[in-house]
Design a protein around this motif. Sequence first.
Motif, PDB file in Angstrom:
ATOM      1  N   ILE A 105     -12.201 155.578 -16.986  1.00 28.50           N
ATOM      2  CA  ILE A 105     -12.024 154.124 -16.971  1.00 28.50           C
ATOM      3  C   ILE A 105     -10.530 153.782 -17.114  1.00 28.50           C
ATOM      4  O   ILE A 105      -9.882 154.175 -18.089  1.00 28.50           O
ATOM      5  N   ASP A 106      -9.985 153.037 -16.159  1.00 29.75           N
ATOM      6  CA  ASP A 106      -8.580 152.619 -16.232  1.00 29.75           C
ATOM      7  C   ASP A 106      -8.444 151.249 -16.881  1.00 29.75           C
ATOM      8  O   ASP A 106      -7.439 150.957 -17.524  1.00 29.75           O
ATOM      9  N   ALA A 107      -9.445 150.399 -16.655  1.00 35.17           N
ATOM     10  CA  ALA A 107      -9.350 149.037 -17.194  1.00 35.17           C
ATOM     11  C   ALA A 107     -10.739 148.542 -17.569  1.00 35.17           C
ATOM     12  O   ALA A 107     -11.737 148.913 -16.942  1.00 35.17           O
ATOM     13  N   VAL A 146      -7.359 153.456 -22.003  1.00 36.29           N
ATOM     14  CA  VAL A 146      -7.297 152.603 -20.808  1.00 36.29           C
ATOM     15  C   VAL A 146      -5.908 151.976 -20.648  1.00 36.29           C
ATOM     16  O   VAL A 146      -5.157 151.818 -21.604  1.00 36.29           O
ATOM     17  N   ALA A 147      -5.619 151.595 -19.400  1.00 43.78           N
ATOM     18  CA  ALA A 147      -4.324 150.958 -19.107  1.00 43.78           C
ATOM     19  C   ALA A 147      -4.377 149.459 -19.383  1.00 43.78           C
ATOM     20  O   ALA A 147      -3.340 148.804 -19.481  1.00 43.78           O
ATOM     21  N   LEU A 148      -5.610 148.933 -19.462  1.00 39.65           N
ATOM     22  CA  LEU A 148      -5.743 147.496 -19.741  1.00 39.65           C
ATOM     23  C   LEU A 148      -7.114 147.177 -20.303  1.00 39.65           C
ATOM     24  O   LEU A 148      -8.139 147.657 -19.782  1.00 39.65           O
ATOM     25  N   PHE A 149      -7.122 146.340 -21.331  1.00 36.47           N
ATOM     26  CA  PHE A 149      -8.374 145.762 -21.834  1.00 36.47           C
ATOM     27  C   PHE A 149      -8.233 144.254 -21.665  1.00 36.47           C
ATOM     28  O   PHE A 149      -7.440 143.616 -22.355  1.00 36.47           O
ATOM     29  N   PRO A 200      -2.983 148.134 -24.544  1.00 42.91           N
ATOM     30  CA  PRO A 200      -2.529 147.072 -23.627  1.00 42.91           C
ATOM     31  C   PRO A 200      -3.660 146.071 -23.375  1.00 42.91           C
ATOM     32  O   PRO A 200      -4.679 146.441 -22.785  1.00 42.91           O
ATOM     33  N   VAL A 201      -3.495 144.870 -23.858  1.00 36.76           N
ATOM     34  CA  VAL A 201      -4.568 143.875 -23.724  1.00 36.76           C
ATOM     35  C   VAL A 201      -4.033 142.606 -23.081  1.00 36.76           C
ATOM     36  O   VAL A 201      -2.837 142.325 -23.134  1.00 36.76           O
ATOM     37  N   MET A 259      -5.092 140.137 -14.925  1.00 37.45           N
ATOM     38  CA  MET A 259      -5.238 141.598 -15.066  1.00 37.45           C
ATOM     39  C   MET A 259      -4.102 142.326 -14.343  1.00 37.45           C
ATOM     40  O   MET A 259      -3.578 143.325 -14.829  1.00 37.45           O
ATOM     41  N   LYS A 260      -3.715 141.803 -13.193  1.00 38.31           N
ATOM     42  CA  LYS A 260      -2.659 142.484 -12.429  1.00 38.31           C
ATOM     43  C   LYS A 260      -1.278 142.221 -13.022  1.00 38.31           C
ATOM     44  O   LYS A 260      -0.486 143.139 -13.183  1.00 38.31           O
ATOM     45  N   ASN A 261      -1.003 140.974 -13.316  1.00 39.74           N
ATOM     46  CA  ASN A 261       0.389 140.605 -13.602  1.00 39.74           C
ATOM     47  C   ASN A 261       0.633 139.905 -14.935  1.00 39.74           C
ATOM     48  O   ASN A 261       1.770 139.537 -15.224  1.00 39.74           O
ATOM     49  N   GLY A 262      -0.433 139.705 -15.725  1.00 37.09           N
ATOM     50  CA  GLY A 262      -0.217 139.043 -17.007  1.00 37.09           C
ATOM     51  C   GLY A 262       0.560 139.934 -17.966  1.00 37.09           C
ATOM     52  O   GLY A 262       0.462 141.160 -17.888  1.00 37.09           O
TER      53      GLY A 262
END
Length: 373
Positions: A105-107, A146-149, A200-201, A259-262
């Motif tokens: 899972i990446d995100a 994960v890279a993003l939550f 990273p959230v 998710m992409k740019n925040g």
Amino acid sequence: MATSQRRRMRRNAENGLFTKPSNGDFMKNILVTGGCGFIGSNFIHYLLEQPDFTGRIINVDKLTYAGNPENLAGIAERFSERYDFIKADICDREAMSEIFNNYKIDAVCHFAAESHVDRSIAEPDSFIKTNIFGTFNLLELSRNRVALFHHISTDEVYGSLGKDGFFTEQTPYRPNSPYSASKASSDHLVRAYNKTYSLPVTISNCSNNYGPYQFPEKLIPLIILNSLEGKSLPVYGDGRNIRDWLYVEDHCRAVWLIMKNGKRGETYNIGGNCEMRNIDVVRMICDIIDEMVPRDDSMLRRDLITFVKDRPGHDLRYAIDFSKLQRELGWVPDESFESGIRKTIKWHIDNKGWVDRVKSGEYMSWIERHYNL
Ligand code: NAD
Ligand code: TYD
């Protein structure tokens, strides 16, 4: 994801910074929780059609009364290589751990929640479990992985406004219902995992959504269905409570942009720029349905409006300042309330099969219990 890339992301998250990816390529496998619900299913439909997402969605949903696999009919066949559904409870650590281990899972995009204020007043237990403990579970499993939550939240955490003012990202939390209190708790946990563990959230706090696939216990689908069926239209109190309404696809677009740019570690408010009193929402729906499907007896749907007992602790007004999202990511809503509600009404008329099947046992028993029918 390479360790060096993960380390760089962690450093950026610590600094509140993020090297902007130009697209969603860093998210190959996205875990969507609550993807069979109203907004989650709209998000899955939306994301699988985006040219800058070529990865896979793993949809985990417990299928509570609000989760309906029919919201995603045809998706598994059309996107067989890019979509998996797993029935699981986010509170079940073992089951969730297995999913995190089986997929890289990446995100995470976390929609799963108990979401209905009136139910939270009647039966708060599941709100505490799913919204707080379930989120905690996911955060624990996401840590160092994960890279993003991305956490989906609500403007209701800010409490209620008087006649003036708007909720900004700086507005102190003052939740008034068990639902909003449980969502506020989950927001705090997400924030804490960023500050403490450098997870990273991003968090988005959105106003009231409407559109296709919404379970008809919420105001707008309930009023549409009752109007079409000639049933009474329950308006709480004097109908002057104000909500800010957002068409669900505008919400999905905002979530994907964030998710992409925040900026990692930050919150974004999402709003529809569309404050309306409940009574005006209901009257507008009545008038549009009268125009689209006139009654044989030429009776006006407005005559079906019935004022009923108010909700305890009923928040007076929500209004969102989304200038941060507009300034930083260039997002504004596409739909006006008039254009969005017309689409939504037409969708309900065109999808009578979905409507009929949703009005199953649990829906009917809630309506009977709540409205004393
Ligand atoms: P919904 O009630 O339609 O869907 C919730 C989904 O979560 C359902 O599919 C349900 O089966 C699933 N779910 C519930 N408990 C679960 C559990 N323990 N494990 C796994 N899955 C579980 O809700 P919605 O309106 O689509 O809202 C989605 C998210 O958006 C929620 O977090 C809500 O707080 C937030 N939100 C909603 C609105 C709105 O107007 N609907 C506005 C702002 C924010
Ligand atoms: P709802 O759709 O439940 O969303 P929320 O409580 O999260 O804002 O309700 C929207 C508004 O409509 C809220 O002010 C309560 C009101 N309402 C009614 O007047 N009648 C109803 O039957 C329902 C369900 C809600």
